[in-house]
Design a protein around this motif. Structure first.
Motif, PDB file in Angstrom:
ATOM      1  N   ALA A 241     -26.969  -1.952  83.003  1.00  0.00           N
ATOM      2  CA  ALA A 241     -26.399  -3.169  82.446  1.00  0.00           C
ATOM      3  C   ALA A 241     -26.959  -4.379  83.177  1.00  0.00           C
ATOM      4  N   ARG A 242     -27.039  -4.205  84.506  1.00  0.00           N
ATOM      5  CA  ARG A 242     -27.516  -5.328  85.306  1.00  0.00           C
ATOM      6  C   ARG A 242     -28.963  -5.658  84.951  1.00  0.00           C
ATOM      7  N   LEU A 243     -29.752  -4.591  84.833  1.00  0.00           N
ATOM      8  CA  LEU A 243     -31.165  -4.805  84.510  1.00  0.00           C
ATOM      9  C   LEU A 243     -31.318  -5.435  83.130  1.00  0.00           C
ATOM     10  N   MET A 373     -24.569   2.485  95.515  1.00  0.00           N
ATOM     11  CA  MET A 373     -25.946   2.711  95.044  1.00  0.00           C
ATOM     12  C   MET A 373     -26.955   2.316  96.136  1.00  0.00           C
ATOM     13  N   ASN A 374     -26.697   1.169  96.798  1.00  0.00           N
ATOM     14  CA  ASN A 374     -27.583   0.746  97.893  1.00  0.00           C
ATOM     15  C   ASN A 374     -27.608   1.791  99.007  1.00  0.00           C
ATOM     16  N   ALA A 375     -26.403   2.316  99.322  1.00  0.00           N
ATOM     17  CA  ALA A 375     -26.312   3.316 100.391  1.00  0.00           C
ATOM     18  C   ALA A 375     -27.127   4.559 100.005  1.00  0.00           C
ATOM     19  N   PRO A 409     -31.395   4.282 107.259  1.00  0.00           N
ATOM     20  CA  PRO A 409     -32.127   3.734 108.416  1.00  0.00           C
ATOM     21  C   PRO A 409     -31.455   2.509 109.043  1.00  0.00           C
ATOM     22  N   GLY A 410     -30.431   1.975 108.381  1.00  0.00           N
ATOM     23  CA  GLY A 410     -29.776   0.779 108.920  1.00  0.00           C
ATOM     24  C   GLY A 410     -30.524  -0.479 108.520  1.00  0.00           C
ATOM     25  N   ILE A 411     -30.030  -1.620 109.016  1.00  0.00           N
ATOM     26  CA  ILE A 411     -30.611  -2.896 108.606  1.00  0.00           C
ATOM     27  C   ILE A 411     -31.027  -3.692 109.848  1.00  0.00           C
ATOM     28  N   GLY A 412     -32.293  -4.035 109.903  1.00  0.00           N
ATOM     29  CA  GLY A 412     -32.819  -4.743 111.072  1.00  0.00           C
ATOM     30  C   GLY A 412     -32.383  -6.202 111.108  1.00  0.00           C
ATOM     31  N   PHE A 423     -32.738 -12.525  95.323  1.00  0.00           N
ATOM     32  CA  PHE A 423     -34.119 -12.046  95.201  1.00  0.00           C
ATOM     33  C   PHE A 423     -34.696 -11.486  96.506  1.00  0.00           C
ATOM     34  N   TYR A 424     -33.852 -11.318  97.544  1.00  0.00           N
ATOM     35  CA  TYR A 424     -34.367 -10.650  98.741  1.00  0.00           C
ATOM     36  C   TYR A 424     -34.293  -9.140  98.509  1.00  0.00           C
ATOM     37  N   THR A 425     -35.429  -8.494  98.608  1.00  0.00           N
ATOM     38  CA  THR A 425     -35.430  -7.040  98.432  1.00  0.00           C
ATOM     39  C   THR A 425     -36.546  -6.412  99.251  1.00  0.00           C
ATOM     40  N   THR A 426     -36.332  -5.200  99.708  1.00  0.00           N
ATOM     41  CA  THR A 426     -37.398  -4.463 100.370  1.00  0.00           C
ATOM     42  C   THR A 426     -37.735  -3.232  99.541  1.00  0.00           C
ATOM     43  N   ARG A 427     -37.010  -3.091  98.448  1.00  0.00           N
ATOM     44  CA  ARG A 427     -37.204  -1.910  97.613  1.00  0.00           C
ATOM     45  C   ARG A 427     -38.249  -2.170  96.551  1.00  0.00           C
ATOM     46  N   GLY A 429     -39.526  -2.216  93.140  1.00  0.00           N
ATOM     47  CA  GLY A 429     -38.796  -2.256  91.862  1.00  0.00           C
ATOM     48  C   GLY A 429     -37.408  -2.850  92.013  1.00  0.00           C
ATOM     49  N   GLY A 430     -37.047  -3.273  93.254  1.00  0.00           N
ATOM     50  CA  GLY A 430     -35.731  -3.885  93.454  1.00  0.00           C
ATOM     51  C   GLY A 430     -35.742  -5.318  92.941  1.00  0.00           C
ATOM     52  N   LEU A 431     -34.564  -5.808  92.576  1.00  0.00           N
ATOM     53  CA  LEU A 431     -34.478  -7.181  92.096  1.00  0.00           C
ATOM     54  C   LEU A 431     -33.949  -8.116  93.176  1.00  0.00           C
ATOM     55  N   GLY A 432     -33.275  -7.509  94.167  1.00  0.00           N
ATOM     56  CA  GLY A 432     -32.739  -8.329  95.239  1.00  0.00           C
ATOM     57  C   GLY A 432     -31.577  -9.197  94.792  1.00  0.00           C
ATOM     58  N   LEU A 433     -30.892  -8.746  93.747  1.00  0.00           N
ATOM     59  CA  LEU A 433     -29.753  -9.536  93.265  1.00  0.00           C
ATOM     60  C   LEU A 433     -28.419  -8.834  93.482  1.00  0.00           C
ATOM     61  N   GLY A 434     -28.458  -7.527  93.767  1.00  0.00           N
ATOM     62  CA  GLY A 434     -27.225  -6.727  93.869  1.00  0.00           C
ATOM     63  C   GLY A 434     -26.246  -7.292  94.882  1.00  0.00           C
ATOM     64  N   LEU A 435     -26.713  -7.523  96.089  1.00  0.00           N
ATOM     65  CA  LEU A 435     -25.794  -7.969  97.141  1.00  0.00           C
ATOM     66  C   LEU A 435     -25.346  -9.411  96.919  1.00  0.00           C
ATOM     67  N   SER A 436     -26.264 -10.282  96.465  1.00  0.00           N
ATOM     68  CA  SER A 436     -25.848 -11.668  96.276  1.00  0.00           C
ATOM     69  C   SER A 436     -24.849 -11.767  95.125  1.00  0.00           C
ATOM     70  N   LEU A 437     -25.090 -10.974  94.087  1.00  0.00           N
ATOM     71  CA  LEU A 437     -24.143 -10.967  92.975  1.00  0.00           C
ATOM     72  C   LEU A 437     -22.796 -10.411  93.437  1.00  0.00           C
ATOM     73  N   GLY A 463     -27.403   3.456 110.551  1.00  0.00           N
ATOM     74  CA  GLY A 463     -26.871   3.355 109.193  1.00  0.00           C
ATOM     75  C   GLY A 463     -26.323   1.974 108.970  1.00  0.00           C
ATOM     76  N   ALA A 464     -25.876   1.723 107.764  1.00  0.00           N
ATOM     77  CA  ALA A 464     -25.330   0.404 107.451  1.00  0.00           C
ATOM     78  C   ALA A 464     -23.890   0.565 107.007  1.00  0.00           C
ATOM     79  N   GLU A 465     -23.087  -0.449 107.299  1.00  0.00           N
ATOM     80  CA  GLU A 465     -21.702  -0.420 106.838  1.00  0.00           C
ATOM     81  C   GLU A 465     -21.371  -1.767 106.211  1.00  0.00           C
ATOM     82  N   PHE A 466     -21.005  -1.718 104.948  1.00  0.00           N
ATOM     83  CA  PHE A 466     -20.605  -2.952 104.255  1.00  0.00           C
ATOM     84  C   PHE A 466     -19.088  -2.975 104.136  1.00  0.00           C
ATOM     85  N   LEU A 467     -18.524  -4.175 104.306  1.00  0.00           N
ATOM     86  CA  LEU A 467     -17.069  -4.306 104.271  1.00  0.00           C
ATOM     87  C   LEU A 467     -16.660  -5.244 103.138  1.00  0.00           C
TER      88      LEU A 467
HETATM   89  P1  ADP Z   1     -31.977  -4.372  95.631  1.00  0.00           P
HETATM   90  O1  ADP Z   1     -31.150  -3.160  95.795  1.00  0.00           O
HETATM   91  O2  ADP Z   1     -32.396  -4.616  94.238  1.00  0.00           O
HETATM   92  O3  ADP Z   1     -33.102  -4.441  96.599  1.00  0.00           O
HETATM   93  P2  ADP Z   1     -29.769  -5.674  96.873  1.00  0.00           P
HETATM   94  O4  ADP Z   1     -29.367  -7.131  96.888  1.00  0.00           O
HETATM   95  O5  ADP Z   1     -28.763  -4.717  96.431  1.00  0.00           O
HETATM   96  O6  ADP Z   1     -31.048  -5.597  95.964  1.00  0.00           O
HETATM   97  O7  ADP Z   1     -30.270  -5.283  98.305  1.00  0.00           O
HETATM   98  C1  ADP Z   1     -31.140  -6.117  99.005  1.00  0.00           C
HETATM   99  C2  ADP Z   1     -31.811  -5.414 100.145  1.00  0.00           C
HETATM  100  O8  ADP Z   1     -30.861  -5.135 101.167  1.00  0.00           O
HETATM  101  C3  ADP Z   1     -32.373  -4.055  99.790  1.00  0.00           C
HETATM  102  O9  ADP Z   1     -33.667  -4.163  99.249  1.00  0.00           O
HETATM  103  C4  ADP Z   1     -32.407  -3.366 101.150  1.00  0.00           C
HETATM  104  O10 ADP Z   1     -33.542  -3.735 101.898  1.00  0.00           O
HETATM  105  C5  ADP Z   1     -31.205  -3.940 101.858  1.00  0.00           C
HETATM  106  N1  ADP Z   1     -30.056  -3.044 101.826  1.00  0.00           N
HETATM  107  C6  ADP Z   1     -29.000  -3.114 101.009  1.00  0.00           C
HETATM  108  N2  ADP Z   1     -28.125  -2.136 101.258  1.00  0.00           N
HETATM  109  C7  ADP Z   1     -28.651  -1.402 102.281  1.00  0.00           C
HETATM  110  C8  ADP Z   1     -28.235  -0.240 103.019  1.00  0.00           C
HETATM  111  N3  ADP Z   1     -27.075   0.370 102.743  1.00  0.00           N
HETATM  112  N4  ADP Z   1     -29.038   0.209 104.010  1.00  0.00           N
HETATM  113  C9  ADP Z   1     -30.202  -0.398 104.276  1.00  0.00           C
HETATM  114  N5  ADP Z   1     -30.637  -1.483 103.627  1.00  0.00           N
HETATM  115  C10 ADP Z   1     -29.896  -1.998 102.636  1.00  0.00           C
END
Ligand code: ADP
Length: 476
Positions: A241-243, A373-375, A409-412, A423-427, A429-437, A463-467
């Motif tokens: 849906a998002r895409l 999904m990110n996890a 791997p966690g988040i540096g 639009f920040y993404t390291t993936r 094919g990622g859009l980098g909108l998931g977290l900002s949205l 690892g990463a932990e989102f709250l």
């Molecule tokens: P997308 O998933 O399209 O890249 P997101 O906004 O959801 O967009 O995520 C942005 C970036 O944050 C990801 O590309 C990734 O680098 C990092 N990220 C998000 N969740 C995690 C996580 N659980 N562990 C490691 N990196 C994460």
């Protein structure tokens, strides 16, 4: 057990016949004048009914004939008294092991004695031989060889109709039903022991196979339905849906930006050309630049509109009390195939009494979905054996806290600073909108989405932990 029903019907028919014969006796017997008169022999009766051994009679009020034990005469007396009340024959005495049964019928005062109403009524007693009551000619089994045991039972006594066969182990069937005759309330009991080797294994196996096949078909239909529903939901909430939305948005944006950018380009090129002339036409160049500025503003407005859509969704007035556990459960249910495919161990810690939160259901689903999904995607980078997802819920002051923790791997530090930027993404094919949205949605519901500080405890898994913090419904 069809045989059991036939046996019960045959024996009941015979028993009812006894009642009928008794009711007939007053009509067949000549009148009784003297008290204590013994029945006049009825020559045709035993011939027609070989089970009748003895017929006694007496004038009501006088004693039963002598020659029988006192005990029996008392029983006859009692049964006659009962019969006077009930109007039908009554059981006086039963000696089932010997197959002997006494019935008694009291004559009714209104005179059944062939119209001789003037005489006192006559009571009758009948001695029956149970052995002769069994209708062997209609019997549904071969009495000699059948393994079925048939008995008549009454008050702890038993008359063995058919001995059958007893097996210590095997399958045991039985059938109990009282004879359908008021005067002879005996239980018809059929028992059958089937040895393990005699059981119809083939038929049972076929039946089990058919049942298993039907069950399998039902289960697969059910599974298909669950999968179809899940796919539908995923389409609604998830990536797709998002895409789709973003695709449409991007197409619209490209269309809207195309025109001002083309005009901007044309204007600046014109100005460049004009200024390059030997005698530059400054007025026209200034005009072209003015137009370029206007077009740049238009383009900026288009981008601004997009950002507003992404960053400030309007959820005012749509929040409602919701069970956070249920939302988590729904989101995880949707992603269950993803979890399974990746071999991720899931742990959900949720107190049963977590109070309801105030949230907009679709937005909440979308946030949880994005975080999970990110996890999952992050854990693709580690070995399958180390992939663990922990989702926990608890209250924190007037808010509910949802934590999504992975063993990826966690988040540096560099990514930390930019994670929630559109639009920040390291993936790939990622859009980098998931977290900002998700962050915007959380804020629009009066909540907060943050990344937990890195744990520096030695030996702790990376690892990463989102709250996600959401207001409790009760606190508003
Ligand atoms: P997308 O998933 O399209 O890249 P997101 O906004 O959801 O967009 O995520 C942005 C970036 O944050 C990801 O590309 C990734 O680098 C990092 N990220 C998000 N969740 C995690 C996580 N659980 N562990 C490691 N990196 C994460």
């Amino acid at each position: 057990m069809t045989d059991a029903r036939i046996v019960h019907r045959l024996l009941s028919q015979r028993a009812v016949q006894h009642d009928a014969v008794m009711a007939m006796l007053p009509l067949l017997q000549p009148p009784v004048d003297r008290p204590g008169d013994v029945a006049v022999p009825l020559p045709r009766l035993p011939a027609a009914y070989p089970q009748i051994i003895e017929v006694l009679r007496r004038l009501q009020g006088s004693a039963w004939p002598a020659g029988w034990t006192d005990a029996l005469r008392t029983r006859l007396e009692e049964a006659a008294a009962r019969s006077r009340q009930s109007g039908h024959a009554e059981l006086a005495q039963a000696d089932l092991p010997a197959g002997r049964v006494w019935l008694a019928l009291a004559g009714q005062v209104a005179g059944q004695s062939g119209g001789r109403a003037a005489n006192p009524p006559v009571d009758f007693a009948l001695l029956l031989d149970l052995r002769a009551t069994i209708p062997w000619d209609e019997w549904p089994m071969d009495a000699g060889s059948s393994p079925v045991r048939v008995r008549l039972e009454y008050e702890g006594q038993a008359f063995v109709v058919q001995a059958g066969r007893h097996l210590a182990n095997g399958w045991h069937y039985d059938f109990h039903k009282t004879l359908a005759a008021q005067s002879q309330p005996f239980d018809v009991v059929l028992e059958r022991d089937v040895g393990w080797s005699e059981l119809p294994w083939g038929r049972m196996l076929a039946w089990a196979l058919v049942s298993a096949a039907v069950l399998a078909v039902l289960r697969s239909l059910l599974r298909q339905r669950v999968a179809a529903r899940r796919a539908e939901e995923l389409l609604r909430v998830g990536q797709v849906a998002r895409l789709n939305q973003l695709g449409e948005l991007a197409a619209g944006m490209a269309h809207e930006l195309n025109q001002p950018l083309t005009a901007l380009l044309a204007n600046t090129q014109a100005a460049q050309r004009l200024l390059g002339d030997d005698e530059p036409d400054l007025d026209t160049a200034r005009h072209a630049m003015g137009q370029a500025v206007d077009q740049a503003r238009r383009a900026s407005a288009v981008v601004g509109r997009l950002r507003r859509i992404v960053e400030r969704p309007d959820l005012s007035g749509q929040a409602q009390p919701l069970a956070l556990q249920a939302a988590v459960h729904d989101a995880l249910h949707l992603l269950e195939p993803e979890l399974r495919r990746r071999g991720i161990a899931l742990q959900v810690d949720a107190p049963a009494d977590l109070p309801a939160v105030l949230a907009e259901p679709v937005a909440l689903q979308q946030i949880i979905h994005n975080l999970v999904m990110n996890a999952l995607q992050a854990m693709d980078q580690v070995d399958a054996g180390r992939r663990r997802l922990r989702v926990s819920l608890r209250t924190e002051g007037a808010r509910a806290l949802l934590s999504v923790r992975d063993t990826g791997p966690g988040i540096g530090p560099e990514a930390r600073a930019r994670l929630f930027t559109p639009f920040y993404t390291t993936r790939e094919g990622g859009l980098g909108l998931g977290l900002s949205l998700s962050e915007s949605l959380a804020q629009a519901m009066g909540g907060e989405l943050t990344l937990a500080p890195p744990t520096n405890v030695p030996g702790d898994e990376p690892g990463a932990e989102f709250l996600l913090l959401l207001p409790l419904a009760s606190s508003s």
